[in-house]
Design a protein around this motif. Structure first.
Motif, PDB file in Angstrom:
ATOM      1  N   ARG A 150       8.462  -1.367  -7.658  1.00 54.21           N
ATOM      2  CA  ARG A 150       7.807  -0.955  -6.413  1.00 54.21           C
ATOM      3  C   ARG A 150       7.664  -2.147  -5.463  1.00 54.21           C
ATOM      4  NH1 ARG A 150       4.464   3.951  -6.606  1.00 54.21           N
ATOM      5  NH2 ARG A 150       4.986   5.109  -8.498  1.00 54.21           N
ATOM      6  N   ALA A 151       7.348  -3.307  -6.037  1.00 55.96           N
ATOM      7  CA  ALA A 151       7.271  -4.519  -5.218  1.00 55.96           C
ATOM      8  C   ALA A 151       8.633  -4.849  -4.619  1.00 55.96           C
ATOM      9  CB  ALA A 151       6.762  -5.691  -6.053  1.00 55.96           C
ATOM     10  N   GLU A 171       0.837  -1.203   0.000  1.00 55.31           N
ATOM     11  CA  GLU A 171       0.000   0.000   0.000  1.00 55.31           C
ATOM     12  C   GLU A 171       0.867   1.245   0.000  1.00 55.31           C
ATOM     13  OE1 GLU A 171      -3.225   2.380  -0.134  1.00 55.31           O
ATOM     14  OE2 GLU A 171      -3.425   0.184  -0.019  1.00 55.31           O
ATOM     15  N   ARG A 172       1.926   1.196   0.753  1.00 56.79           N
ATOM     16  CA  ARG A 172       2.823   2.340   0.887  1.00 56.79           C
ATOM     17  C   ARG A 172       3.484   2.706  -0.439  1.00 56.79           C
ATOM     18  NH1 ARG A 172       7.473   2.209   5.526  1.00 56.79           N
ATOM     19  NH2 ARG A 172       8.186   4.369   5.388  1.00 56.79           N
ATOM     20  N   VAL A 173       3.801   1.706  -1.249  1.00 59.29           N
ATOM     21  CA  VAL A 173       4.433   1.984  -2.545  1.00 59.29           C
ATOM     22  C   VAL A 173       3.411   2.028  -3.679  1.00 59.29           C
ATOM     23  CG1 VAL A 173       6.654   1.040  -1.824  1.00 59.29           C
ATOM     24  CG2 VAL A 173       5.000  -0.459  -2.975  1.00 59.29           C
ATOM     25  N   GLY A 174       2.141   1.921  -3.338  1.00 58.62           N
ATOM     26  CA  GLY A 174       1.085   2.175  -4.314  1.00 58.62           C
ATOM     27  C   GLY A 174       0.636   1.010  -5.155  1.00 58.62           C
ATOM     28  N   ILE A 175       0.912  -0.233  -4.728  1.00 50.50           N
ATOM     29  CA  ILE A 175       0.485  -1.381  -5.542  1.00 50.50           C
ATOM     30  C   ILE A 175      -0.185  -2.457  -4.696  1.00 50.50           C
ATOM     31  CG2 ILE A 175       2.156  -1.039  -7.414  1.00 50.50           C
ATOM     32  CD1 ILE A 175       3.805  -3.329  -6.086  1.00 50.50           C
ATOM     33  N   ALA A 176      -0.922  -2.066  -3.679  1.00 47.72           N
ATOM     34  CA  ALA A 176      -1.607  -3.052  -2.836  1.00 47.72           C
ATOM     35  C   ALA A 176      -2.577  -3.905  -3.645  1.00 47.72           C
ATOM     36  CB  ALA A 176      -2.341  -2.352  -1.698  1.00 47.72           C
ATOM     37  N   ASP A 177      -3.114  -3.340  -4.722  1.00 41.50           N
ATOM     38  CA  ASP A 177      -4.075  -4.076  -5.545  1.00 41.50           C
ATOM     39  C   ASP A 177      -3.421  -5.192  -6.363  1.00 41.50           C
ATOM     40  OD1 ASP A 177      -2.709  -2.113  -6.999  1.00 41.50           O
ATOM     41  OD2 ASP A 177      -4.332  -1.912  -8.464  1.00 41.50           O
ATOM     42  N   GLN A 178      -2.078  -5.242  -6.362  1.00 39.78           N
ATOM     43  CA  GLN A 178      -1.357  -6.285  -7.112  1.00 39.78           C
ATOM     44  C   GLN A 178      -0.857  -7.410  -6.210  1.00 39.78           C
ATOM     45  OE1 GLN A 178      -1.236  -5.781 -10.502  1.00 39.78           O
ATOM     46  NE2 GLN A 178      -2.368  -3.887 -10.067  1.00 39.78           N
ATOM     47  N   HIS A 185       9.414   8.221 -17.284  1.00 38.49           N
ATOM     48  CA  HIS A 185       8.279   8.578 -16.432  1.00 38.49           C
ATOM     49  C   HIS A 185       8.193   7.631 -15.234  1.00 38.49           C
ATOM     50  CE1 HIS A 185       4.306   9.992 -15.251  1.00 38.49           C
ATOM     51  NE2 HIS A 185       3.920   8.731 -15.212  1.00 38.49           N
ATOM     52  N   THR A 186       8.324   6.332 -15.502  1.00 39.48           N
ATOM     53  CA  THR A 186       8.264   5.341 -14.429  1.00 39.48           C
ATOM     54  C   THR A 186       9.462   5.486 -13.509  1.00 39.48           C
ATOM     55  OG1 THR A 186       7.133   3.842 -15.949  1.00 39.48           O
ATOM     56  CG2 THR A 186       8.023   2.879 -13.938  1.00 39.48           C
ATOM     57  N   ALA A 187      10.633   5.782 -14.081  1.00 38.69           N
ATOM     58  CA  ALA A 187      11.833   5.979 -13.273  1.00 38.69           C
ATOM     59  C   ALA A 187      11.634   7.107 -12.271  1.00 38.69           C
ATOM     60  CB  ALA A 187      13.034   6.269 -14.175  1.00 38.69           C
ATOM     61  N   GLN A 188      11.037   8.196 -12.723  1.00 42.04           N
ATOM     62  CA  GLN A 188      10.816   9.322 -11.820  1.00 42.04           C
ATOM     63  C   GLN A 188       9.863   8.944 -10.691  1.00 42.04           C
ATOM     64  OE1 GLN A 188      12.441  12.388 -11.845  1.00 42.04           O
ATOM     65  NE2 GLN A 188      11.488  12.361  -9.824  1.00 42.04           N
ATOM     66  N   ALA A 189       8.863   8.156 -10.994  1.00 44.08           N
ATOM     67  CA  ALA A 189       7.920   7.724  -9.959  1.00 44.08           C
ATOM     68  C   ALA A 189       8.629   6.867  -8.907  1.00 44.08           C
ATOM     69  CB  ALA A 189       6.769   6.943 -10.594  1.00 44.08           C
ATOM     70  N   VAL A 190       9.544   6.005  -9.356  1.00 50.69           N
ATOM     71  CA  VAL A 190      10.295   5.166  -8.422  1.00 50.69           C
ATOM     72  C   VAL A 190      11.237   6.022  -7.577  1.00 50.69           C
ATOM     73  CG1 VAL A 190      12.086   3.381  -8.274  1.00 50.69           C
ATOM     74  CG2 VAL A 190      10.104   3.046  -9.759  1.00 50.69           C
TER      75      VAL A 190
END
Length: 231
Positions: free
Chosen positions: A150-151, A128-135, A176-181
């Motif tokens: 993120r996992a 949840e903290r890294v934004g992928i609890a739904d996975q 874009h994904t790199a910046q999010a990480v």
């Protein structure tokens, strides 16, 4: 958090040897966010492996997270690493036959630091903290590269380590994904966690407090304000 004193690391190469780290001394305070940069072959990954206790120096001393790593046996290093260091790699290294949540739980099972009854809940909290609890219930192969990284960050945080080490964590991601990480790392550092990242990412300078440049295993530049480090 980290003190490296006159460390040399040599590897055999044919009839000779290569010096990956050359009489390097370095101190990193608790709470710092440090980027280690340099060209390929400059010694960045070797330095990270020495900090993690994955590799041992040829000479010199490495102290990290309260331990003199040279004084620990291999089993002692493994136990120290499991409790004190979170590792994030470029290619994620998630186990393909385990769900995302099970991957995050795995370090807890090895270290025994988190009570067994708390491990699944903690894994879900970290996801949840890294934004992928739904996975959480999916296999890694069904996730995008950014979601897998993120996992991997959630897994690195499993045992609440004081030190987070990342080797090219954005090297396999689009910009874009790199910046999010990188934003995830910035939030973790803002909470007080010590982070050392090996990176070629140019935007890393915008979020780290300190940038160390290596050439041929030596520090040639050390830029940033350590006054912001959290004691």
């Amino acid at each position: 958090m980290i003190e490296i004193s006159d460390v040399v690391k040599r590897y055999p190469l044919g009839e000779g040897e290569v010096v990956a780290v050359d009489h390097l001394s370095l101190t990193i305070e608790a709470g710092e966010f440090v980027a280690v940069v340099g060209r390929s072959g400059s010694g960045k990954t070797t330095l990270l492996n020495l900090l993690a206790g994955i590799d041992r120096p040829t000479s010199g001393t490495v102290r990290a997270a309260g331990a003199d790593l040279g004084g620990l046996s291999e089993s002692g290093l493994a136990e120290w690493r499991g409790r004190n260091v979170g590792l994030v790699f470029q290619f994620f290294q998630l186990l393909p036959t385990l769900t995302v949540a099970e991957n995050v739980m795995l370090p807890m099972d090895f270290a025994g630091k988190i009570p067994a009854v708390r491990r699944r809940d903690r894994a879900l909290e970290l996801l949840e903290r890294v934004g992928i609890a739904d996975q959480a219930g999916k296999l890694p192969s069904t996730l995008s590269g950014g979601q897998q990284q993120r996992a991997a960050i959630a897994r690195a945080l499993a045992n609440d380590p004081p030190l987070l080490l990342a080797d090219e964590p954005t090297g396999n991601l689009d910009s874009h994904t790199a910046q999010a990480v990188l934003d995830v790392f910035a939030r973790l550092n803002a909470e007080g966690r010590t982070i050392v990242v090996v990176s070629h990412e140019r935007d890393i300078r915008a979020i780290v407090g300190r940038e160390i440049t290596l050439v041929d295993g030596r520090v040639v530049a050390d830029e940033g304000d350590r006054a912001g480090a959290r004691a």
